[in-house]
Design an enzyme around this catalytic site. Structure first.
Site, PDB file in Angstrom:
ATOM      1  N   HIS A 217       0.838  -1.197   0.000  1.00  0.00           N
ATOM      2  CA  HIS A 217       0.000   0.000   0.000  1.00  0.00           C
ATOM      3  C   HIS A 217       0.875   1.249   0.000  1.00  0.00           C
ATOM      4  CE1 HIS A 217      -1.765  -3.228   2.494  1.00  0.00           C
ATOM      5  NE2 HIS A 217      -2.780  -3.068   1.687  1.00  0.00           N
ATOM      6  N   GLY A 403      -6.891   8.770   2.041  1.00  0.00           N
ATOM      7  CA  GLY A 403      -7.873   9.829   1.874  1.00  0.00           C
ATOM      8  C   GLY A 403      -9.313   9.416   2.096  1.00  0.00           C
ATOM      9  N   HIS A 405     -10.684   8.597   5.158  1.00  0.00           N
ATOM     10  CA  HIS A 405     -11.096   8.636   6.562  1.00  0.00           C
ATOM     11  C   HIS A 405     -12.457   9.301   6.732  1.00  0.00           C
ATOM     12  CE1 HIS A 405     -10.700   8.610  10.907  1.00  0.00           C
ATOM     13  NE2 HIS A 405     -11.076   9.877  10.912  1.00  0.00           N
ATOM     14  N   THR A 448      -9.682  -0.092  10.311  1.00  0.00           N
ATOM     15  CA  THR A 448      -9.208   0.020  11.686  1.00  0.00           C
ATOM     16  C   THR A 448     -10.102   0.949  12.497  1.00  0.00           C
ATOM     17  OG1 THR A 448      -7.004  -0.200  10.774  1.00  0.00           O
ATOM     18  CG2 THR A 448      -7.156   0.461  13.066  1.00  0.00           C
ATOM     19  N   SER A 449     -10.408   2.141  11.960  1.00  0.00           N
ATOM     20  CA  SER A 449     -11.160   3.097  12.763  1.00  0.00           C
ATOM     21  C   SER A 449     -12.571   2.584  13.019  1.00  0.00           C
ATOM     22  CB  SER A 449     -11.179   4.477  12.096  1.00  0.00           C
ATOM     23  OG  SER A 449     -11.960   4.442  10.931  1.00  0.00           O
ATOM     24  N   GLY A 490      -6.486  -1.880  19.587  1.00  0.00           N
ATOM     25  CA  GLY A 490      -5.581  -1.239  18.624  1.00  0.00           C
ATOM     26  C   GLY A 490      -4.128  -1.267  19.031  1.00  0.00           C
ATOM     27  N   GLY A 562      -7.644  10.592  12.648  1.00  0.00           N
ATOM     28  CA  GLY A 562      -8.455   9.856  13.629  1.00  0.00           C
ATOM     29  C   GLY A 562      -8.631  10.653  14.912  1.00  0.00           C
TER      30      GLY A 562
END
Lengths: 577, 577
Positions: A217, A403, A405, A448-449, A490, A562
């Site tokens: 990535h 980009g 989020h 993840t978020s 996390g 985040g």
């Protein structure tokens, strides 16, 4: 660049629709991904691959007899949610338990881990294994921090073949571990890929240079050097891997499984030119390549680059590596042509899919209903402010990430608010309402978020009373519990440039104010202000290495998206809810 | 762009080395290409695919049981030479005759045609078939002028399956014709590909646009339009093909073989997004997609774009389309895993490879030896001047082509001079010497110009006496014979902007001067000057549509590189030889 899409936010969904339509003999679509078209025999261990999309044929291209039982498909470069993983697992498993296999990235570890826990709670044995083959991503003495890249393919293959032979869940996990311990990959990139709907590549490499060890990535690599000849590149890759030959391979016969993998725009003819030299160098090193694969096995959209993977074989691994398989993207050996599944197999009713971990929706009474109503108002405020800020959050994320989020937060809060409103209309108690909201957030946002917000909301509600207003110490405990859930999942600490950098100061300030006798509303407002300052201060931090955090140093000087989104929500809730 | 190579001029050779090393179970390398690792049964028709490289898995990726018997591999985007095709055919054929299958491009038609003729002369029945599936390249009433693109794959597949079933050469040709008549392809491009060793793409499409019908080497398309959504693209492709539904498909069952083909940088996930809509639109049109293929089947290095191919099936074609195959790049159905070939099969001595059409090297006597010596001096001069001009010719060619004309001419003249010197040392007569030089030129240079120069030199020598100086009318006849050989092979006329535009004026002037009684040397000098002026005048001409002549109009205003190189050689020979 990626040019063909409809709504970029639905790219993965459209892709799965087309993929299942193209391969009805091999797969059928289920919520969260795909499973084999033909149900395997009862008691077989279900091997499920997964991760973000954009890596085809990883991960869904290898579902079929001899290989995976199903695949959990996230958005582009984004971990699927735990709910997706759970959904695919319940469709795929036939009584032998479930093994999730994926590359070692925080979001995948988190979401597949949650799904495995939930399955186990439901009485379905489930395990996870994260592949760590990328030698450039962490030093040899710290292999558990390494990323999974093209070596995924070999680990998936041998573990799947063991399951096909009838091995138990423990045995299949052992094969995955054993393969991973003998698998090494080194990759290079020449140019970045472009996500659907974006105009700029996720990262760039100067023309005429190669990024050695760059992640799939765009995560940072080891070094940047001149791009010279195919011969030189072959030598760099082979020498890099031989320097990391596994310690226990000495007594073996010098036989290796090999992948020369193209990342997307580096084409077959170029790979064969490189292979001409790689195969010679391996022979000179006394290694025999056993059924080498030269082609595109783990891609990164249209990224330019390639990687070389070696797996030192023993007799068991060689047998499993050579075992036949028949999947959309990979077919080897003599397996019968799969037939279309019988209708009764296709339409069999899935096992109960409601998570046993969701608390029964206790009814809210008296001031308990006020707490539920406040939670809904707070989510509505979050909804408003996140949609207002979607683009700004996206821009912030684009500096060092992909980009998305802002998009992810909006998807999460949309689902959470809808679930909370439904729960309130059913007079759910605060704990049930926030659990429903958290689960919906995690399921829809993915990544993840999404997993972190889901876990945080669920933990936040867990201790709140159903029939009265919470005491100050119960509020403090709820906030601390949310923080614990987020950090347990996390593994981030303050200073890692994640949302914890805003959450921890908030919880500390909130708890302290409540302890000093400040009223709940004022304590919340003061703590939200603290979180806001802390979020701004993340601009000075060095980012934690994670998925889709390419050339991470670029983000120094900008706050963590985040942390910013959390602080923005907290400040807005303090002001409006 | 193409980044991984060693010496760009050896790209195809290095590629074949790596390809054969990666797939020893399927193929072995032979001079000119590859053949199956395991020799098929005696009497099977040998189906050979071929063309320039840069299109993998076309053409060599589909060699193996159930598919092709061998593949003739040219340089990047350049037809293989007739000698290569002849060589691969003699290795592959087992007594059932040979069918060459390729896309319809001038160089391929020419070189495979020459090889088939030579094989037939040697007593091996051989045929050619050129695929013409690209509906954008010529109108429906002129299908024989259409190019072959991804539809190659379907024609190759069904014809190969018929041969595997034991069909005769005539029958296999009939299946190829029948499949081709029912196959239509429409493609789009978003960005060009870059040849190994070059910095600029072969052609460009403005950002945000798509070139509808652009050829796989960048040949002109139908139109340029906005690149919108994947849905819109799917509709454009499906509607374009349905408008060209074959006339005889009415009574059939509405079943179609379908390829959604990626050209290189347009990746699998994008293709699946497009497929979601294509499959729906086909169903709405009453067509059932039979084992659709979505992926990279006929590529153009790293070109961005895709194409859709439909073949209207009848029962025979459906059976052949679904028949099993096991090749490096394409495996379907249940064929046993190929085993490594027995050593005796691998090392079997190839059939006699010397072309029966090469005249026996009659010994030159007296003034005949002077003619041979003159021919060698002329080739030496050509060698000098072409190497001097290599870069200039490349720049001229790069305006509208792939910039390799200078390189190709140098490869050709190097080989021709070496062959001529060898022949002279053996005291070969002029006819044998020029035949050897011509054959060597064609074999080493490949492509269209290699075949034309080879045929021209061979024809030039054919009537020259071995034992005395040629008469003026014999010299005139030799020049006319060379011109006839070139136009018979290339089908070009004056005004098409090819080397004929210089050759024809030369021959006319030379013949006329000789007829007027001018001495041979003066006649040659005057005619060379005429050719030089004619070559310059090609700047005003509109180019003939050919392979690797992208956006052909760009070349208006510059002379044709083929005409320039011919004139340059003639002028230099007049001055120096």
């Amino acid at each position: 660049m990626t040019r063909l899409f409809n709504d970029p936010s639905r790219f993965a969904d459209d892709m799965v629709t087309g993929f299942a339509a193209a391969h009805p003999e091999h797969v059928r679509a289920v919520p969260g991904g795909v499973v084999r078209a033909e149900r395997p025999h009862e008691g077989k261990v279900a091997v499920l691959t997964g991760g973000g999309s954009g890596h085809y044929p990883a991960f869904c291209g290898v579902v079929g007899p001899g290989f995976a039982d199903g695949s959990v498909i996230g958005n582009i470069f984004t971990s699927p949610s735990a709910a997706q993983a759970h959904s695919v697992a319940t469709e795929a498993e036939t009584g032998g338990g479930v093994l999730f296999l994926f590359g070692n990235y925080a979001g995948d570890v988190m979401n597949f881990g949650l799904a495995a826990q939930r399955l186990t709670d439901e009485g379905i044995p489930a395990r996870c294994f994260a592949v760590t083959d990328d030698i450039a991503s962490a030093p040899a003495e710290d292999t558990t921090k390494r990323r999974g890249i093209a070596g995924d393919f070999v680990v998936f293959k041998t573990a799947s073949a063991a399951a096909e032979e009838g091995a138990s869940l423990d045995e299949v996990v052992r094969v995955a571990e054993h393969t991973n311990a003998r698998t090494r990959t080194l990759g290079v990139a020449f140019a970045g890929c472009t996500l659907p709907g974006q105009d700029e590549p996720l990262f760039t490499v100067p023309e005429g240079k190669l990024g050695l060890g760059l992640g799939i990535h765009g995560e940072p690599g080891v070094s940047e050097s001149e791009l010279t000849t195919a011969d030189d590149l072959a030598r760099t890759l082979v020498e890099g891997l031989l320097a990391e030959r596994p310690a226990d391979s000495g007594a073996e016969n010098g036989r290796v499984a090999v992948l020369l993998n193209g990342l997307g725009s580096t084409k077959y003819e170029e790979l064969y030119v490189v292979w001409a030299t790689v195969s010679r160098l391996l022979a000179e090193a006394g290694l025999e390549a056993v059924r080498p694969e030269v082609g595109e096995l783990v891609t990164s959209l249209d990224m330019a680059g390639c990687s070389l993977t070696l797996t030192w074989l023993d007799d068991e691994l060689e047998r499993l590596w050579l075992a036949p398989a028949d999947t959309p993207a990979y077919r080897r050996g003599a397996l019968a042509t799969p037939t279309r599944p019988a209708a009764d197999v296709r339409t069999r009713s899935p096992r109960a899919r409601t998570s046993a971990a969701t608390p029964a929706p206790a009814v809210a009474e008296g001031a308990g209903a006020d707490t539920s109503a406040f939670a809904v108002r707070a989510l509505r405020t979050a909804h408003t402010v996140l949609h207002e800020q979607e683009e700004a959050l996206g821009r912030l994320d684009a500096i060092a990430g992909d980009g998305d989020h802002g998009r992810g937060m909006c998807k999460g809060v949309d689902a959470a608010l809808a679930a909370a409103e439904r729960a309130e209309s059913e007079r759910a108690a605060p704990a049930a309402l926030l659990a429903a909201a958290g689960d919906a957030w995690a399921a829809e946002a993915g990544g993840t978020s999404g997993a972190l917000w889901g876990a945080g909301l669920r933990a936040l509600g867990a201790g709140l009373p159903a029939d009265r207003a919470p005491e100050p110490k119960e509020l403090a405990a709820a906030a601390e519990s949310a923080l614990r859930a987020v950090t347990a999942l996390g593994k981030a600490e303050v200073g890692d440039k994640t949302l914890v950098d805003a959450l921890q100061p908030f919880v500390t300030a909130f708890t302290q104010q409540l302890g000093d006798g400040t009223g709940a509303a004022d304590a919340f407002t003061a703590a939200a202000r603290t979180a806001h300052e802390a979020a701004d201060a993340t601009a000075s931090l060095r980012p934690r290495l994670g998925r889709a955090r390419p050339l991470a140093e670029r983000s120094i000087g900008t706050p963590d998206p985040g942390a910013v989104s959390l602080a923005t929500v907290l400040v807005a809730v303090a002001a409006r809810a």
